[in-house]
Each structure stands twice: as C-alpha cells, then as structure tokens.
Design an enzyme around this catalytic site. Sequence first.
Site, mmCIF file in Angstrom:
data_model
loop_
_atom_site.group_PDB
_atom_site.id
_atom_site.type_symbol
_atom_site.label_atom_id
_atom_site.label_comp_id
_atom_site.label_asym_id
_atom_site.label_seq_id
_atom_site.Cartn_x
_atom_site.Cartn_y
_atom_site.Cartn_z
ATOM 1 N N ASP A 13 0.817 -1.226 0.000
ATOM 2 C CA ASP A 13 0.000 0.000 0.000
ATOM 3 C C ASP A 13 0.843 1.266 0.000
ATOM 4 O O ASP A 13 0.420 2.307 0.512
ATOM 5 C CB ASP A 13 -0.963 0.035 1.213
ATOM 6 C CG ASP A 13 -1.800 -1.213 1.314
ATOM 7 O OD1 ASP A 13 -2.269 -1.667 0.263
ATOM 8 O OD2 ASP A 13 -1.981 -1.733 2.438
ATOM 9 N N LYS A 16 2.141 2.252 -5.001
ATOM 10 C CA LYS A 16 2.800 1.773 -6.230
ATOM 11 C C LYS A 16 1.894 1.881 -7.447
ATOM 12 O O LYS A 16 2.367 2.114 -8.542
ATOM 13 C CB LYS A 16 3.169 0.285 -6.098
ATOM 14 C CG LYS A 16 4.251 -0.020 -5.113
ATOM 15 C CD LYS A 16 4.485 -1.515 -5.059
ATOM 16 C CE LYS A 16 3.266 -2.306 -4.613
ATOM 17 N NZ LYS A 16 2.891 -2.173 -3.206
ATOM 18 N N GLY A 40 -4.227 -4.579 -3.968
ATOM 19 C CA GLY A 40 -5.189 -3.605 -4.472
ATOM 20 C C GLY A 40 -4.452 -2.342 -4.864
ATOM 21 O O GLY A 40 -3.836 -1.704 -4.024
ATOM 22 N N HIS A 41 -4.442 -2.042 -6.143
ATOM 23 C CA HIS A 41 -3.779 -0.825 -6.608
ATOM 24 C C HIS A 41 -4.833 0.161 -7.059
ATOM 25 O O HIS A 41 -5.621 -0.138 -7.954
ATOM 26 C CB HIS A 41 -2.827 -1.136 -7.766
ATOM 27 C CG HIS A 41 -1.590 -1.868 -7.331
ATOM 28 N ND1 HIS A 41 -0.735 -2.482 -8.199
ATOM 29 C CD2 HIS A 41 -1.074 -2.056 -6.106
ATOM 30 C CE1 HIS A 41 0.258 -3.029 -7.516
ATOM 31 N NE2 HIS A 41 0.071 -2.787 -6.243
ATOM 32 N N GLN A 224 2.290 -6.055 -2.628
ATOM 33 C CA GLN A 224 2.440 -6.335 -1.178
ATOM 34 C C GLN A 224 3.603 -5.671 -0.425
ATOM 35 O O GLN A 224 3.430 -5.275 0.694
ATOM 36 C CB GLN A 224 2.496 -7.843 -0.883
ATOM 37 C CG GLN A 224 1.138 -8.491 -0.805
ATOM 38 C CD GLN A 224 0.702 -9.084 -2.124
ATOM 39 O OE1 GLN A 224 1.503 -9.671 -2.826
ATOM 40 N NE2 GLN A 224 -0.544 -8.933 -2.458
HETATM 41 P P1 IMP Z 1 -2.624 -12.810 2.403
HETATM 42 O O1 IMP Z 1 -1.719 -12.289 1.341
HETATM 43 O O2 IMP Z 1 -4.081 -12.639 2.106
HETATM 44 O O3 IMP Z 1 -2.272 -14.219 2.790
HETATM 45 O O4 IMP Z 1 -2.379 -11.935 3.741
HETATM 46 C C1 IMP Z 1 -1.153 -11.971 4.451
HETATM 47 C C2 IMP Z 1 -0.794 -10.600 4.990
HETATM 48 O O5 IMP Z 1 -0.464 -9.748 3.905
HETATM 49 C C3 IMP Z 1 -1.918 -9.901 5.757
HETATM 50 O O6 IMP Z 1 -1.349 -9.122 6.801
HETATM 51 C C4 IMP Z 1 -2.526 -8.976 4.703
HETATM 52 O O7 IMP Z 1 -3.162 -7.861 5.286
HETATM 53 C C5 IMP Z 1 -1.266 -8.574 3.947
HETATM 54 N N1 IMP Z 1 -1.519 -8.173 2.567
HETATM 55 C C6 IMP Z 1 -1.773 -8.971 1.514
HETATM 56 N N2 IMP Z 1 -1.905 -8.233 0.395
HETATM 57 C C7 IMP Z 1 -1.715 -6.965 0.741
HETATM 58 C C8 IMP Z 1 -1.680 -5.738 -0.010
HETATM 59 O O8 IMP Z 1 -1.838 -5.671 -1.225
HETATM 60 N N3 IMP Z 1 -1.429 -4.608 0.730
HETATM 61 C C9 IMP Z 1 -1.201 -4.652 2.061
HETATM 62 N N4 IMP Z 1 -1.213 -5.760 2.780
HETATM 63 C C10 IMP Z 1 -1.464 -6.917 2.127
#
Ligand code: IMP
Length: 435
Positions: A13, A16, A40-41, A224
Amino acid sequence: MSNIIVLGAQWGDEGKGKIVDLFSERFDVIVRYQGGHNAGHTVYVGPRKFVLKLIPAGILRPGKIAVIGNGLVVDPGALMAEIGSLRASGVEVEKQLAISDRAHVIFPYHPLVEKLSEAREGRIAIGTTARGIGPAYEDKVARRGLRIADLLDRGFFREAFKTIADDKQTVLEAFKLGDRIDAGAICSQYEELAEMIRPMVTDTAQLLNRLLREGKKVMFEGAQGTLLDVDHGTYPFVTSSNASAGGACTGAGVPPTCIDGILGVSKAYITRVGGGPFPTEIHGEQGDAIRAAGKEFGAVTGRPRRCGWFDVPILKYTAAINGFDSMVLTKLDVLDGLKEIPVCMKYKLRGEELDWLPARIRDVEALEPVYEVLPGWEGTTAGVTRYEDLPAGARAYVEFLEAATGVEVGCVATGPEREETIVRPGSKLARLIGK
Ligand code: IMP
C-alpha cells in the site's frame, strides 16, 4: 532507458499503483510477478477511479502489454470480474493482457482451508485478506496445485481436480469446519471461466524473453511490499510469495541480468494492514488523524490501515534486500500541517542499539524506536509539481530521509492524480525511466 522493478519498501500500500501507472507511459510491457487478488492498486485517471487487483496498472495505457506472470496465484472469477470492469471503461483488455499458463489457480476450497489457520482457537491469525492466497501457494509448493495450463486441458483437469477436491473435503471434515465442496459444480464453473480467459493465456516467460530480445522496455511490478515477503518479511505475518526484487525473476521467468534498476516506493509515513509487529505505529488520535488525512483504508478489504512514522532501519533493510537505486516518496501532502514529524533512526532492544530488523518475531515486537523529531512545514505540498516549489521544510524532510537511509529520493508524489508527481531532474530514477 532500462528494465526496472518497482516495489514496495514496507508492508504494501505504498502507492505503487499510481507510480506504475505513471511510469508505464515510458515502458512497453508491465509485468506482475507474485501475489494474487490480495493486492489492491488504486489508480485515478481524471475523474475515474480504478482498483486493480491482479492486472498490472499498465493496462490503463492503450497499446501497452500487461502480463500476469507465472509467480501469481489467479482466481479466474476475480480475474474475469476485473476484466469486465476494465472493458466497461473502454480498455481493450484482450489486446493488451497476457496471462501465464504456469500461474497457479485459486479454487473455492482455498479460502475455506484458510480458516484452518485464521479462524481457529490457538492459531496465530495473520489477518490475511481471506482470498485463499496462502493455501494456493501451499498447494503449489506441495506439488498438488493446478496451473492455468492444467485448467485449459479439459480431460486432465476434471480428473486431477476431483482427487484434490476429495482431499480438501477430508481436511475440512477432520477439522470440523462444516463446509462442503461441490466438486462437480466447481469443475463446470471453472471450465466456463477457462474458456473466457483462454484467448489471453500464453507462455509469458517465452513472450517476455522475446520482447526483451527485441529491445522492448519492461517494468516489473511488485505487490504487497518487501516486509510481506515470505523469506524477508516479518514472518509469520507475511504473504506467501516473494514480493522482494528477487521474486521478479522467478515470478516472470526472466534472467537477473535483464534488470537495470530497482525503485523502492514508500509513503512519507508508513502503514500496515493486518496483524504483526509495527515498531513506529502511531496509536490514538494522531494515528486516526493521519489515517483520515491519507484515506488509509484497504483497497481490497476496506480494513483501516495502521499508520506509523517513517522508519529508517526498515528502509535500510529493504534497500539492502532489494538493492534500491532510488526511492519514490508518496503522499508527502498528508504530512502538511503537522507541527512535528518524528523519524525513527534506530531501535533499542533490551538496552542494545539496532539498525536492522531481527529475525525473531518477539524481538521485532519488543523493538523500541529511537526518534529524531523534525519540524513540520508551513504551506502546502498538495499538488506541487516542481521540487523547488515545495515548502523549504518539506524539502528538508525529503533530504533528511535521503541522508539517513543512503537512498536517493528520485520522485515525490503530492496527490493522487498522475500529474501530482515530481521526478527530480538529474536523479538516478529520472535516468532509469528515461526522463
Ligand atoms: P494474504 O496475502 O491474504 O495471505 O495476507 C497476508 C498478509 O499480507 C496480511 O497481513 C494482509 O493484510 C497482507 N496483505 C496482503 N496483500 C496486501 C496488499 O496488497 N497490501 C497490504 N497488505 C497486504
């Protein structure tokens, strides 16, 4: 101009989406190399807001090729929903999008299995996005996953899927989760989805290597952020893929020698969604105020993001892991009006000083940030497009971060629109993007 990787310097977040969208004007191909629709972009183009989850932001520029690399886990239903909304906005998705035949597929049982770790007593809940990302990567590494190529291979798919679905049902029953997997219905639904995506599926490693040989310029887009990388992040509070720069080569099928530069994206403050340690987290009213000013709510899940002060040891750590040539500092305008801005310079851990993230999660939780407090600035940075037009205090903040981290700040974002961005002339970043 060169081939570059653009990725997040903290927990995702970092903004990017906007940066990739903006720089993609200067590249021919934009590639996602890991993750899934957990990312999510958010990109604003004029009055229109786009939230991209799987498809690289480059798709919003006519004529650019957007690639979903082999390193992703793809939920075909989520992908089709995203394609549908892009089409409705006039984007020629079929002409621009290439989907790897080696990317793994997320099935409806993946989010169900995720409840084993996220929703049961005695387990450490990671606070995932509940999209089945982790379980899909588990299946990949355990060599029981199904890839897009397998999904498109009709007879093979039905048979392989049935066996895997039976296994998952057994697991769900053993853990008394009470969910039923309707294998027949899922099979039919996925066969239908497979036909919809078939025209866009290809061997993207072969495609990318050909385009590179032809001299096309490629931008690799990390999702991520480095501290959610399964190897280098704040484990176990991470995602299940390699978000760091190393993941670009494995997740796209290109050699490290084709990468000319790496840009780290960070906000002027930092944020995190989900559980896990966050040394500079701002609690209480001030944290709430920054969350409100920065509109810090997850683009995918809508969850409020935790906000914190800029953390120099984290940036030094992620700069080393990734080899940042330059940094993009986003959302500087959110700090407008603050009287003081603390910056974490190092940590204390049980009386010892540290400037690097330790491996043990309990140690990371126990880190005490040591702050240097900088003055805020008069006036506004919002919408400023030339570095010299920033308030002197804002420039001092940027230059302080450069000196403290040892990484150039080549670009500053001062608002959500494409135009609200400063690329500093003469910077390494300007050279890498060919400006
Ligand atoms: P997962 O990717 O759904 O398995 O989540 C694992 C961790 O990564 C959690 O803390 C999510 O909140 C975080 N996370 C996954 N994708 C994003 C993203 O695009 N932005 C911020 N945090 C993310």
